[in-house]
Design a protein around this motif. Structure first.
Motif, mmCIF file in Angstrom:
data_model
loop_
_atom_site.group_PDB
_atom_site.id
_atom_site.type_symbol
_atom_site.label_atom_id
_atom_site.label_comp_id
_atom_site.label_asym_id
_atom_site.label_seq_id
_atom_site.Cartn_x
_atom_site.Cartn_y
_atom_site.Cartn_z
ATOM 1 N N SER A 50 0.843 -1.187 0.000
ATOM 2 C CA SER A 50 0.000 0.000 0.000
ATOM 3 C C SER A 50 0.884 1.243 0.000
ATOM 4 O O SER A 50 1.780 1.378 0.829
ATOM 5 N N VAL A 51 0.644 2.117 -0.969
ATOM 6 C CA VAL A 51 1.412 3.350 -1.076
ATOM 7 C C VAL A 51 0.460 4.539 -1.087
ATOM 8 O O VAL A 51 -0.740 4.396 -1.330
ATOM 9 N N THR A 52 1.017 5.702 -0.833
ATOM 10 C CA THR A 52 0.271 6.946 -0.936
ATOM 11 C C THR A 52 0.607 7.566 -2.281
ATOM 12 O O THR A 52 1.786 7.681 -2.637
ATOM 13 N N VAL A 53 -0.421 7.953 -3.028
ATOM 14 C CA VAL A 53 -0.216 8.603 -4.318
ATOM 15 C C VAL A 53 -0.639 10.054 -4.169
ATOM 16 O O VAL A 53 -1.779 10.345 -3.799
ATOM 17 N N VAL A 96 -4.266 9.738 -2.268
ATOM 18 C CA VAL A 96 -5.099 8.539 -2.226
ATOM 19 C C VAL A 96 -4.194 7.330 -2.009
ATOM 20 O O VAL A 96 -2.979 7.408 -2.236
ATOM 21 N N SER A 97 -4.768 6.232 -1.593
ATOM 22 C CA SER A 97 -4.018 4.993 -1.420
ATOM 23 C C SER A 97 -4.158 4.128 -2.661
ATOM 24 O O SER A 97 -5.211 4.106 -3.298
ATOM 25 N N LEU A 116 -4.572 2.612 -9.262
ATOM 26 C CA LEU A 116 -5.137 3.961 -9.203
ATOM 27 C C LEU A 116 -6.255 4.103 -10.227
ATOM 28 O O LEU A 116 -7.331 4.620 -9.922
ATOM 29 N N GLU A 117 -6.024 3.603 -11.441
ATOM 30 C CA GLU A 117 -7.054 3.642 -12.488
ATOM 31 C C GLU A 117 -8.265 2.811 -12.095
ATOM 32 O O GLU A 117 -9.404 3.224 -12.310
#
Length: 91
Positions: A2-5, A21-22, A35-36
């Motif tokens: 899990s990353v932060t964008v 967003v995550s 993300l998409e």
């Protein structure tokens, strides 16, 4: 992973106005695909018809430009921050 964008102002309509967003993924490519999936419309704005990042889109992983790492194959770890930064031109 899990990353932060971090989402630039110009694309926040796609993330419901959120600045961050995550997303999940082991590489930048995976993160951008997730993300998409979570926020439709990003792929069209980030990738060209060949599936490559558009020339004016810069992506950073932990403040490092992925162009100087492994491109979209750059690995991400849990808690990493991925920043999408549009290129700025002018003078």
């Amino acid at each position: 992973m899990s990353v932060t964008v971090r989402i630039p102002t110009q694309l926040r309509e796609l993330s419901g106005g959120e600045a961050e967003v995550s997303a999940d993924g082991a590489t930048v490519a995976d993160v951008l695909k997730d993300l998409e999936a979570k926020h439709a419309g990003f792929a069209e704005r980030l990738f060209d018809d060949r599936g490559e990042l558009r020339r004016f889109v810069n992506v950073f992983v932990a403040d490092e430009d992925i162009r100087f790492l492994d491109g979209v194959d750059t690995t991400t770890t849990d808690g990493t921050t991925v920043s999408i930064v549009p290129a700025v031109a002018g003078g």
